[in-house]
Design an enzyme around this catalytic site. Structure first.
Site, PDB file in Angstrom:
ATOM      1  N   TYR A 212      21.693  46.307  42.293  1.00 56.44           N
ATOM      2  CA  TYR A 212      22.901  45.870  43.002  1.00 56.44           C
ATOM      3  C   TYR A 212      24.123  45.929  42.065  1.00 56.44           C
ATOM      4  O   TYR A 212      25.176  46.459  42.430  1.00 56.44           O
ATOM      5  CB  TYR A 212      22.722  44.449  43.561  1.00 56.44           C
ATOM      6  CG  TYR A 212      24.007  43.929  44.176  1.00 56.44           C
ATOM      7  CD1 TYR A 212      24.453  44.428  45.402  1.00 56.44           C
ATOM      8  CD2 TYR A 212      24.807  43.004  43.499  1.00 56.44           C
ATOM      9  CE1 TYR A 212      25.659  44.005  45.952  1.00 56.44           C
ATOM     10  CE2 TYR A 212      26.009  42.572  44.037  1.00 56.44           C
ATOM     11  CZ  TYR A 212      26.424  43.081  45.259  1.00 56.44           C
ATOM     12  OH  TYR A 212      27.626  42.675  45.792  1.00 56.44           O
TER      13      TYR A 212
ATOM     14  N   ARG B 120      28.795  32.858  37.026  1.00 55.46           N
ATOM     15  CA  ARG B 120      29.922  31.908  37.102  1.00 55.46           C
ATOM     16  C   ARG B 120      30.220  31.468  38.537  1.00 55.46           C
ATOM     17  O   ARG B 120      30.555  30.319  38.789  1.00 55.46           O
ATOM     18  CB  ARG B 120      31.169  32.597  36.495  1.00 55.46           C
ATOM     19  CG  ARG B 120      32.433  31.776  36.522  1.00 55.46           C
ATOM     20  CD  ARG B 120      33.662  32.657  36.348  1.00 55.46           C
ATOM     21  NE  ARG B 120      33.761  33.651  37.420  1.00 55.46           N
ATOM     22  CZ  ARG B 120      34.582  34.703  37.412  1.00 55.46           C
ATOM     23  NH1 ARG B 120      35.359  34.922  36.375  1.00 55.46           N
ATOM     24  NH2 ARG B 120      34.634  35.548  38.427  1.00 55.46           N
TER      25      ARG B 120
ATOM     26  N   ARG C 280      26.931  33.157  50.497  1.00 56.73           N
ATOM     27  CA  ARG C 280      26.392  34.385  49.884  1.00 56.73           C
ATOM     28  C   ARG C 280      25.475  34.016  48.720  1.00 56.73           C
ATOM     29  O   ARG C 280      25.721  33.026  48.037  1.00 56.73           O
ATOM     30  CB  ARG C 280      27.531  35.254  49.339  1.00 56.73           C
ATOM     31  CG  ARG C 280      28.419  35.859  50.398  1.00 56.73           C
ATOM     32  CD  ARG C 280      29.460  36.731  49.743  1.00 56.73           C
ATOM     33  NE  ARG C 280      30.236  35.969  48.793  1.00 56.73           N
ATOM     34  CZ  ARG C 280      31.571  35.953  48.764  1.00 56.73           C
ATOM     35  NH1 ARG C 280      32.255  36.675  49.606  1.00 56.73           N
ATOM     36  NH2 ARG C 280      32.216  35.241  47.857  1.00 56.73           N
TER      37      ARG C 280
ATOM     38  N   PHE D 231      41.931  48.359  27.018  1.00 58.29           N
ATOM     39  CA  PHE D 231      41.589  48.262  28.439  1.00 58.29           C
ATOM     40  C   PHE D 231      40.128  47.822  28.633  1.00 58.29           C
ATOM     41  O   PHE D 231      39.841  46.995  29.502  1.00 58.29           O
ATOM     42  CB  PHE D 231      41.850  49.626  29.097  1.00 58.29           C
ATOM     43  CG  PHE D 231      41.408  49.724  30.522  1.00 58.29           C
ATOM     44  CD1 PHE D 231      42.169  49.179  31.541  1.00 58.29           C
ATOM     45  CD2 PHE D 231      40.223  50.377  30.852  1.00 58.29           C
ATOM     46  CE1 PHE D 231      41.758  49.268  32.867  1.00 58.29           C
ATOM     47  CE2 PHE D 231      39.805  50.476  32.173  1.00 58.29           C
ATOM     48  CZ  PHE D 231      40.579  49.913  33.181  1.00 58.29           C
TER      49      PHE D 231
HETATM   50  C1  IN0 Z   1      37.069  46.938  36.449  1.00 54.74           C
HETATM   51  C2  IN0 Z   1      36.709  46.252  35.148  1.00 54.74           C
HETATM   52  C3  IN0 Z   1      36.623  47.152  33.942  1.00 54.74           C
HETATM   53  C4  IN0 Z   1      37.676  47.291  33.076  1.00 54.74           C
HETATM   54  C5  IN0 Z   1      37.537  48.072  31.924  1.00 54.74           C
HETATM   55  C6  IN0 Z   1      36.384  48.747  31.640  1.00 54.74           C
HETATM   56  C7  IN0 Z   1      35.286  48.627  32.487  1.00 54.74           C
HETATM   57  C8  IN0 Z   1      34.095  49.294  32.227  1.00 54.74           C
HETATM   58  C9  IN0 Z   1      33.020  49.164  33.061  1.00 54.74           C
HETATM   59  C10 IN0 Z   1      33.132  48.428  34.233  1.00 54.74           C
HETATM   60  C11 IN0 Z   1      34.302  47.758  34.526  1.00 54.74           C
HETATM   61  C12 IN0 Z   1      35.395  47.843  33.678  1.00 54.74           C
HETATM   62  O1  IN0 Z   1      37.550  45.170  34.837  1.00 54.74           O
HETATM   63  C13 IN0 Z   1      37.967  44.309  35.867  1.00 54.74           C
HETATM   64  C14 IN0 Z   1      38.617  43.081  35.207  1.00 54.74           C
HETATM   65  C15 IN0 Z   1      39.328  42.189  36.206  1.00 54.74           C
HETATM   66  O2  IN0 Z   1      39.684  42.593  37.278  1.00 54.74           O
HETATM   67  N1  IN0 Z   1      39.531  40.935  35.816  1.00 54.74           N
HETATM   68  C16 IN0 Z   1      40.189  39.918  36.662  1.00 54.74           C
HETATM   69  C17 IN0 Z   1      39.612  38.593  36.338  1.00 54.74           C
HETATM   70  C18 IN0 Z   1      38.359  38.255  37.070  1.00 54.74           C
HETATM   71  O3  IN0 Z   1      37.677  37.316  36.651  1.00 54.74           O
HETATM   72  O4  IN0 Z   1      38.070  38.859  38.106  1.00 54.74           O
HETATM   73  C19 IN0 Z   1      41.672  39.851  36.403  1.00 54.74           C
HETATM   74  O5  IN0 Z   1      42.365  39.259  37.253  1.00 54.74           O
HETATM   75  O6  IN0 Z   1      42.154  40.364  35.390  1.00 54.74           O
HETATM   76  C20 IN0 Z   1      36.878  43.937  36.833  1.00 54.74           C
HETATM   77  O7  IN0 Z   1      36.460  42.783  36.876  1.00 54.74           O
HETATM   78  N2  IN0 Z   1      36.367  44.925  37.670  1.00 54.74           N
HETATM   79  C21 IN0 Z   1      36.852  46.243  37.661  1.00 54.74           C
HETATM   80  C22 IN0 Z   1      37.146  46.872  38.872  1.00 54.74           C
HETATM   81  C23 IN0 Z   1      37.674  48.158  38.896  1.00 54.74           C
HETATM   82  C24 IN0 Z   1      37.933  48.799  37.693  1.00 54.74           C
HETATM   83 CL1  IN0 Z   1      38.649  50.366  37.701  1.00 54.74          CL
HETATM   84  C25 IN0 Z   1      37.643  48.190  36.459  1.00 54.74           C
HETATM   85  C26 IN0 Z   1      35.403  44.533  38.714  1.00 54.74           C
HETATM   86  C27 IN0 Z   1      33.898  44.783  38.397  1.00 54.74           C
HETATM   87  C28 IN0 Z   1      33.089  44.392  39.637  1.00 54.74           C
HETATM   88  C29 IN0 Z   1      33.404  43.924  37.229  1.00 54.74           C
HETATM   89  C30 IN0 Z   1      33.616  46.247  38.081  1.00 54.74           C
END
Ligand code: IN0
Length: 418
Positions: A174, A221, A231, A291
């Site tokens: 998942y 968390r 969920r 990043f």
């Molecule tokens: C992310 C990821 C992310 C960033 C950088 C490198 C990555 C490499 C592998 C996978 C994911 C990566 O980062 C974001 C961070 C984020 O959104 N943080 C929130 C705080 C929070 O707690 O949600 C904020 O407001 O700053 C992330 O969580 N995801 C994400 C989504 C799309 C992309 Cl392009 C990058 C979501 C997830 C589900 C963890 C992949």
């Protein structure tokens, strides 16, 4: 308020980081975007990105070259797909159809969805603006984003029909669909931009671990929030050892069982840290490093705070803003990255009890992380200020804070989109 929280928590050094960040002296997240030179549709996309996540938006906009546009669009497209998955008002058959076909909507200038009730429904309602910008990206970026959407949509469809997550294998599966694939896609974008070596995009195992570590942390968390929303993402294979129902952990008399289950899941998430360190060590471009580093250090901080913490079952566990900002500012190279990771690993080690059923597994993983994160210097030695210096600095900080808050309010309301 954040300043006070850091001081009360006994971390006055975070005040400096908070001020540095708020006053704009933080190169890590300084945007390189010029909104005035952008076409209106790209400007709208940035507006959506800023609305969904402020800190993530800042590091995305600091990415070099055309990578920042590709990642911005990738993020918004994923947000749209995620919004479809989350929306419980969409009939199952329609939802399955939408998830499977979502990647084809990227090529359809007219596709939009007006019936969502989710908080991010705007990205579905105004999907034509996002897909228009998608089709302007270079073909390689388009192929990556489309391929990830196709695979993620199919994976989400597989899980949407299930009540819960059974085994640890399924948990990994998942998390692979919803986060590992994001890591794989991003890594291919990094290599495709030529800011990073080809190996970053080719090693899908490490890229997958980057996503799994973030997603498992979120799932751990968000126990209570997900329970309230009806969920369940904690794997049954683990929780069934400690309770009859996952919701039982909310009962006060189940505290010990709840903590053992929590600790086992934290321990499982920590297994990804060696891969995360290896992945990070391969990055060469500064903007890509920042990043990737920021979400990872936030995740280890969150996990350390969650470990053996009953508050996970009672409310929200978060790292302090001052702590988060300090990490964002420092997580700019591999040495610092390890120096941030290691104390969190020690925080977990200090909370461990030999009576915990997953003690030995956690100890083993903590020991591995210790070895991998040992460096010649440490963040703690940087603080050589005397208590008097700190007190004076705090007074100056509080005055500056007041002043800045007022200036910033005016700035945000007047200048942002001009
Ligand atoms: C992310 C990821 C992310 C960033 C950088 C490198 C990555 C490499 C592998 C996978 C994911 C990566 O980062 C974001 C961070 C984020 O959104 N943080 C929130 C705080 C929070 O707690 O949600 C904020 O407001 O700053 C992330 O969580 N995801 C994400 C989504 C799309 C992309 Cl392009 C990058 C979501 C997830 C589900 C963890 C992949």
């Amino acid at each position: 308020m954040d300043l006070m929280r850091s001081v009360i928590a006994g971390h006055p050094e975070e005040v400096y980081s908070l001020l540095k960040f708020k006053l704009g002296g933080c190169g890590t997240v300084q945007t390189k975007c010029h909104y005035d030179q952008m076409c209106p549709s790209m400007r709208t996309c940035y507006q959506y990105l800023n609305q969904t996540s402020r800190s993530f938006a800042a590091v995305t906009q600091a990415l070099d070259g055309d990578l920042r546009y590709a990642v911005c669009i990738f993020y918004l497209v994923l947000r749209a797909l995620d919004t479809v998955e989350d929306d419980m008002t969409i009939p199952l058959a329609t939802k399955l159809d939408m998830l499977h076909n979502f990647y084809t909507y990227l090529q359809d200038p007219g596709w939009r969805f007006m019936e969502s009730n989710e908080k991010d429904k705007k990205v579905l309602e105004d999907f034509p603006t996002i897909s228009q910008e998608f089709r302007k990206l270079k073909p390689l970026y388009q192929e990556v984003i489309s391929d990830i959407c196709r695979r993620m949509g199919a994976g989400m469809a597989e899980f949407v029909q299930r009540e819960d997550v059974d085994t640890l294998e399924e948990w990994n599966k998942y998390c692979h669909y919803v986060a590992g694939l994001v890591g794989i896609g991003l890594s291919r974008l990094f290599s495709g931009s030529e800011f990073e070596d080809a190996i970053v995009g080719e090693d899908t195992e490490l890229a997958n671990s980057m996503g799994l570590f973030l997603q498992k942390t979120n799932i751990i968390r968000d126990y209570l929030e997900d329970q309230v929303d009806g969920r369940e993402f904690w794997p049954k294979q683990v929780w069934s050892k400690h309770a009859k129902k996952l919701s039982d952990f909310r009962q006060p008399d189940m505290s010990q069982n709840a903590l053992w289950c929590l600790n086992e899941l934290v321990s499982n998430a920590l297994l990804h840290v060696p891969d995360v360190l290896k992945y990070m060590s391969r990055l060469r471009n500064q903007s890509v490093f920042n990043f990737c580093a920021i979400p990872q250090v936030m995740a280890i901080g969150t996990l350390a705070r969650c470990y053996n913490n009953i508050k996970v079952f009672r409310g929200v566990v978060k790292i302090r803003k001052g702590e988060a900002v300090k990490m964002m500012i420092h997580a700019t190279n591999m040495e610092n990255f390890k120096d941030i990771m290691r104390p969190f690993c020690e925080e977990i080690a200090n909370k461990m009890s030999p009576h915990d059923p997953s003690y030995s597994l956690t100890m083993e993983t903590v020991e591995t992380i210790r070895q991998l994160t040992t460096t010649s210097h440490s963040l703690t030695v940087q603080s050589t200020l005397t208590p008097l210096h700190v007190s004076c600095a705090l007074v100056v900080a509080a005055i500056t804070w007041q002043y800045w808050t007022q200036i910033h309010w005016i700035y945000e309301h007047y200048i942002e989109w001009k």
